[in-house]
Enzyme design. Sequence first.
Site, PDB file in Angstrom:
ATOM      1  N   HIS A 129      86.799 -30.495 -32.422  1.00  0.00           N
ATOM      2  CA  HIS A 129      87.780 -29.625 -31.165  1.00  0.00           C
ATOM      3  C   HIS A 129      88.241 -29.066 -31.407  1.00  0.00           C
ATOM      4  CE1 HIS A 129      89.743 -28.568 -35.171  1.00  0.00           C
ATOM      5  NE2 HIS A 129      90.822 -27.769 -34.189  1.00  0.00           N
ATOM      6  N   ASP A 130      87.128 -27.826 -31.017  1.00  0.00           N
ATOM      7  CA  ASP A 130      87.508 -26.653 -30.602  1.00  0.00           C
ATOM      8  C   ASP A 130      85.874 -26.511 -30.278  1.00  0.00           C
ATOM      9  OD1 ASP A 130      89.905 -25.097 -31.333  1.00  0.00           O
ATOM     10  OD2 ASP A 130      89.504 -25.226 -33.539  1.00  0.00           O
ATOM     11  N   GLU A 145      86.612 -25.045 -26.232  1.00  0.00           N
ATOM     12  CA  GLU A 145      86.928 -24.177 -26.690  1.00  0.00           C
ATOM     13  C   GLU A 145      85.967 -22.860 -26.631  1.00  0.00           C
ATOM     14  OE1 GLU A 145      91.239 -24.707 -26.790  1.00  0.00           O
ATOM     15  OE2 GLU A 145      90.822 -22.796 -28.264  1.00  0.00           O
ATOM     16  N   ASP A 146      85.004 -23.161 -28.280  1.00  0.00           N
ATOM     17  CA  ASP A 146      84.821 -22.010 -28.421  1.00  0.00           C
ATOM     18  C   ASP A 146      82.974 -21.868 -28.330  1.00  0.00           C
ATOM     19  OD1 ASP A 146      87.460 -20.991 -29.504  1.00  0.00           O
ATOM     20  OD2 ASP A 146      87.075 -22.203 -31.577  1.00  0.00           O
TER      21      ASP A 146
END
Length: 187
Positions: free
Chosen positions: A63-64, A67-68
């Site tokens: 999930h990240d 984004e990361d």
Amino acid sequence: MTTTVHLARVIEAIDFAAHAHRAQRRKDAELTPYINHPITLLRILGIEACIDDPDVLCAAALHDYIEDCCGGLGQMTVEQGKAIVSDRFGAQVLEYVMAVTDDKTLPKAERKRMQVEYAAHIPHSARLVKLADKTANLRDIAQCPPADWSVQRRREYFDWAATVVAQLRGTHAGLEALFAEAFAARP
Ligand code: NDP
Ligand code: ZN
């Protein structure tokens, strides 16, 4: 597909995330390895809420990731990251991951406002991941908060998270109860 195939894909997703986040740390004083956070989401979803949909569990592990781990200097682009997730874990998993991914080109206040605005409009499975993510972050802020956060800032995060989760009411009673339990530790 058999249970073994589903399990293999979830393990692949955890392994992929562990590699992608290997140099990253959480913001707490002990600099906990970042991968502990996606693993906590898997625990919340798979064990505490008894959710066994492999697409949801893969999305939680990843999930990240966009984004990361994508879009920064020296990293692959967001488009390249999306292609990898889709090829390796399927279009459905990518859809859920993107539904819980902030657009980092926007200012932070705008990103936070958009989470409140769009939470109710993302797919049901992505809402499960979002509920687990907010619960995990409240638990972290209560137990191992970012090193430099004042009580005021921790409270503001709790309140913002509750505003997002209010948009998800009726998604999953078990996960909502776990969020409420975590919220009870508001500083
Ligand atoms: P950030 O977005 O900077 O940090 C929170 C995020 O960091 C979490 O959502 C989580 O995201 C990740 N994270 C990493 N380590 C931890 C950890 N140990 N515990 C919890 N989360 C961790 O914070 P916000 O911008 O959300 O700030 C919180 C509130 O404070 C906001 O409501 C804002 O208004 C306010 N604020 C106050 C400031 C001040 O100086 N007083 C400055 C800026 C904001 P993930 O799941 O993606 O890992
Ligand atoms: Zn997260």
